[in-house]
Design a protein around this motif. Structure first.
Motif: not given
Length: 344
Positions: A49-51, A141-143, A170-172, A220-221
């Motif tokens: 549901e995200t990627i 921070r995700g970066l 992919y950093s969720i 993704y946040l």
């Protein structure tokens, strides 16, 4: 805070390095969250549901792809195999980073066969950040986390390094936000993008080949309205992944809407009910405060014990400060505070 290369020397560099390591080791490491999202069937829903790569896959397909390079067999009712073995995943270097949940997942076979898809795996980092405003934009921070996972794929480089071996990251980030913020109940998506020449070229054209870099880093946040932790009221018509995670955090494991995400969710709830209940309790705001206070009290108790024992054996201040920073993984400044509190 300045960041220094691991080979630098000197007291100032060492002090900064200790602070950086401590910062990244303690900011997110939520056991109840990891236990639930390590259930492959639950993780598969988040992935689907995200990627976008996985939107046309079945949950069974995705379960077979987690920690794999090719589609696995249909798992059916075999919930016992749907659990990832959690280990302390980290990337060494300047400031050790511990990831909440780090896995590799195979790319669906139909996409591997598609022209232009040169990779067979992705790296997925799933993080829980209870505080959406830790003093800096969470996307930064995700970066950083995502960039570390790209960089770690080629630990040593030379003039002959083939950078085309890089696979997408992919950093969720699942985070709690206020009900009235503009991000509540939304998924914010960020990726590399060609902002200049956007002509629809074929994958084999020069521009098309250059644009494959846009697949490499994705952040993704998933912003959950934290008021649901107490109200237990989940609105209809939310983005699918927001609805699913909100139902889990609110403890609504019998809600009929869960069947939209997984027709067999009841089997997961029956198997892992205790872990689900523990996580729902943990993420209530009351439990969050209790958990933070308990962690603080535990750290204070350890510090007091180290100081008292060291003083009994006649150890000087320098020795005690060193012991505190090493054993508690804290900065020199924090060790000094503890020394003032408990050495009297």
């Amino acid at each position: 805070m300045k960041m220094y290369a691991s080979g630098d020397k000197g007291k100032q560099e060492e002090s900064s390095k200790i602070e950086l390591v401590s910062d990244f080791n303690t900011m997110t490491y939520d056991g109840p969250f990891k236990k639930v999202f390590a259930i492959k069937r639950i993780l598969a829903i988040v992935i689907k549901e995200t990627i976008g790569l996985y939107k046309d896959c079945t949950l069974s397909d995705i379960i077979g792809l987690i920690e794999s390079v090719a589609p696995g067999p249909d798992t059916g009712q075999n919930y016992g195999s749907d659990k990832i073995t959690i280990s302390e995943s980290y990337v060494n270097g300047e400031g050790t980073v511990k990831f909440d949940l780090l896995v590799k997942a195979g790319v669906p076979a139909q996409l591997i066969e598609k022209a232009g898809c040169k990779y067979v795996q992705i790296r997925l980092d799933l993080e829980m950040q209870r505080d959406s405003s830790p003093g800096y934009p969470l996307t930064f921070r995700g970066l950083y986390y995502g960039s570390r996972l790209v960089n770690d794929q080629i630990p040593k480089i030379s003039k002959n390094t083939d950078y085309s071996v890089l696979i997408p990251v992919y950093s969720i980030w699942i985070t709690l936000v206020g009900k009235n913020t503009d991000a509540a109940n939304k998924v914010l998506r960020y990726k590399l993008q060609n902002t200049g020449y956007n002509h629809a070229d074929s994958p084999d054209s020069f521009t098309g080949r250059m644009n494959t870099v846009t697949d490499l880093l994705n952040i993704y946040l998933i912003c959950i309205d934290k008021s649901i932790l107490e109200s237990r009221i989940i609105d209809d018509n939310l983005e699918p992944v927001v609805e699913f995670i909100s139902l889990l955090f609110a403890g609504l494991f019998k809600d009929s809407r869960l069947k939209k995400h997984d027709i067999e969710f009841k089997g997961v709830a029956d198997k892992y009910g205790e872990e689900l209940e523990d996580m729902a309790k943990y993420y209530s705001e009351v439990e969050e405060i209790v958990a933070e206070e308990a962690a603080r009290a535990a750290a204070d108790g350890k510090a007091e014990g180290i100081i008292n024992m060291s003083l009994e054996f006649g150890k000087d201040k320098g020795f005690i400060i060193g012991s505190l920073t090493k054993k508690l993984n804290i900065s020199t400044e924090k060790a000094e505070e503890y020394y003032k509190m408990f050495s009297k």
